[in-house]
Design an enzyme around this catalytic site. Structure first.
Site, mmCIF file in Angstrom:
data_model
loop_
_atom_site.group_PDB
_atom_site.id
_atom_site.type_symbol
_atom_site.label_atom_id
_atom_site.label_comp_id
_atom_site.label_asym_id
_atom_site.label_seq_id
_atom_site.Cartn_x
_atom_site.Cartn_y
_atom_site.Cartn_z
ATOM 1 N N PHE A 146 -3.778 5.200 -10.673
ATOM 2 C CA PHE A 146 -2.925 5.917 -9.738
ATOM 3 C C PHE A 146 -3.770 6.776 -8.791
ATOM 4 O O PHE A 146 -4.997 6.684 -8.754
ATOM 5 C CB PHE A 146 -1.906 6.772 -10.513
ATOM 6 N N GLN A 190 -3.738 3.460 -2.675
ATOM 7 C CA GLN A 190 -2.910 2.903 -3.735
ATOM 8 C C GLN A 190 -2.467 1.515 -3.302
ATOM 9 O O GLN A 190 -1.879 1.338 -2.222
ATOM 10 C CB GLN A 190 -1.672 3.792 -3.969
ATOM 11 N N MET A 208 0.853 -1.199 0.000
ATOM 12 C CA MET A 208 0.000 0.000 0.000
ATOM 13 C C MET A 208 0.884 1.243 0.000
ATOM 14 O O MET A 208 1.849 1.311 0.752
ATOM 15 C CB MET A 208 -0.869 -0.007 1.260
ATOM 16 N N ASN A 209 0.523 2.254 -0.834
ATOM 17 C CA ASN A 209 1.161 3.554 -0.686
ATOM 18 C C ASN A 209 0.104 4.638 -0.450
ATOM 19 O O ASN A 209 -0.573 4.575 0.577
ATOM 20 C CB ASN A 209 2.190 3.841 -1.796
ATOM 21 N N ASP A 210 -0.060 5.603 -1.314
ATOM 22 C CA ASP A 210 -0.845 6.806 -0.995
ATOM 23 C C ASP A 210 -2.296 6.555 -0.558
ATOM 24 O O ASP A 210 -2.994 5.752 -1.181
ATOM 25 C CB ASP A 210 -0.967 7.716 -2.227
ATOM 26 N N GLU A 232 4.299 15.765 -6.331
ATOM 27 C CA GLU A 232 3.200 14.804 -6.474
ATOM 28 C C GLU A 232 2.088 15.152 -5.479
ATOM 29 O O GLU A 232 2.309 15.847 -4.492
ATOM 30 C CB GLU A 232 3.705 13.379 -6.182
ATOM 31 N N ARG A 253 -0.269 14.099 -12.916
ATOM 32 C CA ARG A 253 -1.042 13.149 -12.104
ATOM 33 C C ARG A 253 -1.525 13.691 -10.754
ATOM 34 O O ARG A 253 -1.158 14.756 -10.318
ATOM 35 C CB ARG A 253 -0.224 11.881 -11.864
ATOM 36 N N ASP A 254 -2.327 12.838 -10.112
ATOM 37 C CA ASP A 254 -2.801 12.970 -8.732
ATOM 38 C C ASP A 254 -3.849 14.078 -8.543
ATOM 39 O O ASP A 254 -3.667 15.011 -7.746
ATOM 40 C CB ASP A 254 -1.620 13.180 -7.764
ATOM 41 N N TRP A 281 9.545 6.741 0.009
ATOM 42 C CA TRP A 281 9.842 5.963 -1.203
ATOM 43 C C TRP A 281 11.284 5.433 -1.202
ATOM 44 O O TRP A 281 11.596 4.489 -1.925
ATOM 45 C CB TRP A 281 9.594 6.801 -2.460
HETATM 46 C C1 FRU Z 1 3.072 9.204 -4.838
HETATM 47 C C2 FRU Z 1 2.839 8.530 -6.175
HETATM 48 C C3 FRU Z 1 1.828 9.308 -6.993
HETATM 49 C C4 FRU Z 1 1.249 8.262 -7.881
HETATM 50 C C5 FRU Z 1 1.232 7.045 -6.996
HETATM 51 C C6 FRU Z 1 1.482 5.757 -7.735
HETATM 52 O O1 FRU Z 1 3.528 8.348 -3.854
HETATM 53 O O2 FRU Z 1 4.051 8.388 -6.868
HETATM 54 O O3 FRU Z 1 2.367 10.404 -7.678
HETATM 55 O O4 FRU Z 1 -0.032 8.583 -8.343
HETATM 56 O O5 FRU Z 1 2.254 7.240 -6.033
HETATM 57 O O6 FRU Z 1 1.275 4.656 -6.915
#
Ligand code: FRU
Length: 530
Positions: free
Chosen positions: A119, A73, A55-57, A239, A186-187, A324
């Site tokens: 994303f 994410q 899991m990330n964002d 981001e 993005r985002d 990251w």
């Molecule tokens: C930030 C990011 C976003 C992107 C997502 C991809 O952590 O790099 O910019 O949308 O993670 O998983």
């Protein structure tokens, strides 16, 4: 109607429901029974982490019909980033989380016109059906706006839910926004700006260190209205921008804050969120000054997002408690990734701003409902070298709040107070305050569970009061540490990994001169997963 399922993700969902059946669960308890027991080493007990995989964002944070949705994410098949989709959990109080079934609300699209990964993005409540998606579906209103990451470009898509946010259908007119087939665009974070009845989107142009602002009346047709940046810390990429209003403490005034991620290139190394405080007129954000300020003095606060539509009108932020630089190799299994406690945001009135100009205040939501055992409630005078020891009975996940004061001896403040959070093997994380420097410090280096050149150990921040007091509110959850200084004027969020088990003791030790522990309350906290 162009929703595509990645075969592996479908296989994962089948496995989850099969395990629910093998546990003999009823359908009402299926959501919790389908997932692991959340009791592995390092597994946070009162923070959200996914049952398994990477899991990330945080994504699509929105409150709708009594439920706080937490999308995220997610790589549903591996312990590293890839095959990105939106995982999903729900809560009614922002404390207790339940993994949603299906766990994947917006799946990856690997074939057809939508080929790409899902994303980061946001979700809004379209109560007036401005999008037209909900005609014939009274009571439904959730729209997700996300980046489709394709091999050669990133574009913005929308999708709508006809089942209260559990599954989403992609809009047939996607993408709704394409910036010249730019591979880095993005985002999208969208919110409703009531004074002009308009949807506003902030979206990153990462390599240009810019945030673009678009407006829309229907969530489908978007017009570029302004840009912000480069400014502050540029780093390699920007981001996950978020623009939101926050109250100025003790006044009826509102300020606007633009938060944006730096990755890599954070002052502490790797990724961190920075923010700008200013004004917004419906199209343009104007920062009050050009200072660069980071959200956190630790290393594990990134890609944070604020909730849309909070019923109490609060601006609540949730951050990803990782970096990251090392997130794909940390020693947790079968999952990687954990979120911070939800935090309510405000700013200090300008006359109270500190010299470091840290304006944004983060207040963790109260965990009083999780209090289990009272570990300490009192005060203490600590002479030089003296210690106050608090054994961590019960769950080793706990919180404590303390106010510390020191008086100068012959005009000199030379005290240091170390708070060691240790296990029985002597591994420890130390939080402390040094009066001679007026600085808070955190040291996660005396732990043995993880070694990595980027997993740096020591963090500090300047924060001093005229009366020589300092207030610390600390949350420890097996492998996470959050330190809120002076009611959240400064915050440190860090992960840590003790090889020989979680902390079992809390010890305050004074160095160089006497320290008064004016108050200390410490509580073990119940698990939200059992
Ligand atoms: C930030 C990011 C976003 C992107 C997502 C991809 O952590 O790099 O910019 O949308 O993670 O998983």
């Amino acid at each position: 109607m162009q929703k595509q399922f990645l075969p592996l993700a479908s296989a994962f969902l089948l496995a989850a429901s099969a395990s629910a059946q093998s546990l003999g669960s009823s359908s009402s308890s299926q959501a919790s029974a389908a997932f692991p027991l959340y009791d592995e080493p390092y597994r946070p007990q009162y923070h959200f982490s996914p049952p398994m995989h990477f899991m990330n964002d945080p994504n699509g944070l929105v409150y709708f019909n009594g439920t706080y949705h937490l999308y995220y994410q997610y790589n549903p098949t591996q312990l590293v980033a890839g095959n990105q989709a939106w995982g999903h959990a729900v809560s009614t109080d922002l404390i207790h989380w339940q993994n949603a079934v299906p766990q994947i609300a917006i799946p990856e699209a690997i074939t057809g016109p939508l080929a790409g990964q899902i994303f980061t993005g946001s979700a809004v409540v379209d109560s007036n059906n401005t999008s037209g998606f909900f005609t014939g579906h009274p009571g439904q209103a959730l729209v997700a706006i996300y980046t489709l990451n394709q091999p050669t470009r990133e574009v913005q898509n929308v999708a709508y839910s006809l089942d209260n946010g559990y599954t989403y259908t992609n809009y047939s007119g996607n993408p709704v926004l394409n910036h010249g087939n730019n591979p880095n665009f993005r985002d999208p974070k969208v919110f409703y700006y009531a004074p002009t009845n308009t949807w506003v989107m902030s979206v990153a142009l990462p390599r240009a260190h810019q945030v673009l602002f678009y407006t829309s009346l229907n969530l489908k047709d978007w017009t570029l209205v302004s840009t912000f940046g480069p400014a502050g810390v540029e780093g390699y990429q920007w981001e996950c921008p978020n623009l939101f209003p926050v109250p100025v403490q003790g006044t009826a005034e509102t300020k606007w804050v633009l938060m944006v991620g730096i990755n890599p290139g954070a002052p502490q190394g790797g990724s961190i969120d920075q923010y700008f405080v200013g004004t917004f007129d419906g199209t343009t954000f104007t920062a009050d000054d050009t200072a660069a300020r980071v959200m956190d003095f630790g290393k594990d606060f990134y890609a944070a997002q604020t909730y849309n539509n909070d019923p109490l009108g609060r601006t609540i932020v949730v951050g990803w408690m990782s970096n990251w630089q090392y997130t794909q190799v940390v020693p947790t299994t079968p999952w990687r990734g954990v979120y911070t406690l939800p935090r309510v945001l405000s700013v200090l009135p300008s006359q109270n701003q500190t010299q470091t100009g840290s304006l944004l205040v983060q207040t963790p939501i109260s965990l009083n409902d999780l209090h289990d055992q009272t570990l300490f409630d009192g005060s203490a005078e600590l002479g030089t070298g003296a210690s106050l020891s608090v054994p961590l009975k019960g769950n080793s996940s706990f919180e404590f709040e303390t106010t510390l004061v020191a008086q100068p001896t012959s005009g000199q403040l030379q005290q240091r107070l170390n708070i060691d959070i240790s296990n029985s093997a002597g591994e420890k994380v130390t939080v402390g305050y040094d009066w001679s420097q007026g600085q808070v410090f955190v040291n996660r280096g005396q732990t043995k569970g993880f070694s990595n050149p980027f997993f740096t150990n020591k963090f500090s921040v300047w924060e001093a009061n005229a009366d020589n007091s300092i207030k610390l509110h600390v949350f420890v959850d097996r492998s996470t540490l959050e330190v809120f200084v002076d009611n959240g004027i400064q915050v440190c969020s860090t992960s840590f990994y003790m090889l020989s088990g979680p902390p079992t003791n809390l010890q305050f030790t004074a160095e160089n001169d006497d320290v008064t522990v004016q108050s200390l309350t410490a509580y073990s906290l119940k698990s939200i997963w059992r």
